[in-house]
Design an enzyme around this catalytic site. Sequence first.
Site, PDB file in Angstrom:
ATOM      1  N   ASN A   9       3.163  -1.181   5.246  1.00 18.03           N
ATOM      2  CA  ASN A   9       2.374  -1.287   4.011  1.00 18.03           C
ATOM      3  C   ASN A   9       3.328  -1.422   2.829  1.00 18.03           C
ATOM      4  OD1 ASN A   9       0.621  -1.080   1.894  1.00 18.03           O
ATOM      5  ND2 ASN A   9      -0.077   1.010   2.368  1.00 18.03           N
ATOM      6  N   TRP A  10       3.462  -2.660   2.328  1.00 14.07           N
ATOM      7  CA  TRP A  10       4.390  -2.896   1.213  1.00 14.07           C
ATOM      8  C   TRP A  10       3.830  -2.324  -0.098  1.00 14.07           C
ATOM      9  CZ3 TRP A  10       6.343  -8.711   1.526  1.00 14.07           C
ATOM     10  CH2 TRP A  10       6.947  -8.923   2.779  1.00 14.07           C
ATOM     11  N   LYS A  11       2.561  -1.977  -0.115  1.00 15.55           N
ATOM     12  CA  LYS A  11       1.878  -1.545  -1.348  1.00 15.55           C
ATOM     13  C   LYS A  11       2.121  -2.591  -2.444  1.00 15.55           C
ATOM     14  CE  LYS A  11       2.078   3.148   0.320  1.00 15.55           C
ATOM     15  NZ  LYS A  11       2.134   4.565   0.066  1.00 15.55           N
ATOM     16  N   HIS A  98      -7.217   3.365   2.476  1.00 13.47           N
ATOM     17  CA  HIS A  98      -5.948   4.041   2.172  1.00 13.47           C
ATOM     18  C   HIS A  98      -6.200   5.091   1.091  1.00 13.47           C
ATOM     19  CE1 HIS A  98      -1.891   4.818   0.828  1.00 13.47           C
ATOM     20  NE2 HIS A  98      -1.489   4.331   1.987  1.00 13.47           N
ATOM     21  N   GLU A 100      -4.637   5.897  -1.440  1.00 12.97           N
ATOM     22  CA  GLU A 100      -4.447   5.418  -2.829  1.00 12.97           C
ATOM     23  C   GLU A 100      -5.689   4.675  -3.312  1.00 12.97           C
ATOM     24  OE1 GLU A 100      -0.677   3.505  -2.073  1.00 12.97           O
ATOM     25  OE2 GLU A 100       0.173   5.481  -1.706  1.00 12.97           O
ATOM     26  N   GLU A 170      -3.207   9.568   7.900  1.00 17.19           N
ATOM     27  CA  GLU A 170      -2.209   9.714   6.848  1.00 17.19           C
ATOM     28  C   GLU A 170      -2.578  10.916   5.982  1.00 17.19           C
ATOM     29  OE1 GLU A 170      -0.012   5.774   5.882  1.00 17.19           O
ATOM     30  OE2 GLU A 170      -1.807   5.858   4.677  1.00 17.19           O
ATOM     31  N   GLY A 176       4.507   9.416   0.617  1.00 20.04           N
ATOM     32  CA  GLY A 176       5.453   9.216  -0.476  1.00 20.04           C
ATOM     33  C   GLY A 176       6.099  10.496  -0.983  1.00 20.04           C
ATOM     34  N   SER A 216       5.569   9.462   5.015  1.00 22.82           N
ATOM     35  CA  SER A 216       7.015   9.755   5.027  1.00 22.82           C
ATOM     36  C   SER A 216       7.625   9.611   6.419  1.00 22.82           C
ATOM     37  CB  SER A 216       7.283  11.150   4.447  1.00 22.82           C
ATOM     38  OG  SER A 216       6.840  11.217   3.101  1.00 22.82           O
ATOM     39  N   GLY A 237       5.205   3.186   4.727  1.00 23.63           N
ATOM     40  CA  GLY A 237       5.260   2.745   3.335  1.00 23.63           C
ATOM     41  C   GLY A 237       6.690   2.455   2.931  1.00 23.63           C
TER      42      GLY A 237
HETATM   43  P1  13P Z   1       5.223   6.442   2.820  1.00 21.58           P
HETATM   44  O1  13P Z   1       5.761   5.994   4.166  1.00 21.58           O
HETATM   45  O2  13P Z   1       5.977   5.879   1.660  1.00 21.58           O
HETATM   46  O3  13P Z   1       5.054   7.930   2.757  1.00 21.58           O
HETATM   47  O4  13P Z   1       3.764   5.818   2.687  1.00 21.58           O
HETATM   48  C1  13P Z   1       2.881   5.974   3.730  1.00 21.58           C
HETATM   49  C2  13P Z   1       1.721   5.105   3.459  1.00 21.58           C
HETATM   50  O5  13P Z   1       0.971   5.344   2.525  1.00 21.58           O
HETATM   51  C3  13P Z   1       1.507   3.948   4.329  1.00 21.58           C
HETATM   52  O6  13P Z   1       0.245   3.410   4.141  1.00 21.58           O
END
Ligand code: 13P
Length: 258
Positions: A9-11, A98, A100, A170, A176, A216, A237
């Site tokens: 997930n590049w966000k 997700h 977010e 998640e 994050g 993470s 992420g």
């Molecule tokens: P991180 O790996 O940066 O914690 O993010 C996880 C994530 O939200 C993947 O969708």
Amino acid sequence: MRAKIIAANWKMNKGYHVGLTFAQALVRALEPPTHHSAQIILLPPFIHLSTLSQTLAIQQHIHLGAQNCHQDAYGAFTGEIAAPMLRSVGAQYVLVGHSERRQLFNEDNRLLAKKVTAALPHALKPIFCCGESAETRAEGGQEAFVKQQLVESLFHLTAQQIAQVIIAYEPIWAIGTGKTATPTEVQAMHQAIRSMVTQQYGEAIGQDLPILYGGSCNAQNAHVLFSCPDVDGGLIGKASLEVASFVPIVNALNEVAA
Ligand code: 13P
């Protein structure tokens, strides 16, 4: 055997040229020297999908997906993107729910049920994200919370439809933050999710359902997390944004799956 999957997930990261160069470098780095069992799903921002579908066209083990879609197939929804549009530029997967999106864009379980339903007829497989907050876990309510997410957003599907879904657990407090859930916590939740799906849809569907862990996940902890019996890969992420941090995660899953 269940599918083994690493989704990246590049966000909201990487402009057009940076993303293209990165994807090309990743393809070179992941060139299968031997048999690779892990499927890789790149989830870039929408702007990359069309070009990357051409770049990845001959890669059997690397697929493309989007990070979100609208619940309607078309219409006057300025700034949104629909499932058939995503499919038309080569996406085969779409992230739904997700945390977010839930927290920052007010997406609730009912809306997410509509998005899952909207994706499936267009051969877009939903990667459905679920997971609790730190407060919910502190009260011991994590399994009930995740169950409600599944019941309200997924359990309206037919058996044939749910067989197209990937679930990603998640925990919000691990995303994050550098604070990964322990293998014991991850296994307990993944087992609980599998048993919820099994109760609803039967043994065969429950056993075939891929459940990914996200939060993470990195080169250091990937191997131990992927060794849990109900963990079928990861949703990554930050560590998916560099070749050097992403490839060891893919290798960890291949080692565990070998
Ligand atoms: P991180 O790996 O940066 O914690 O993010 C996880 C994530 O939200 C993947 O969708």
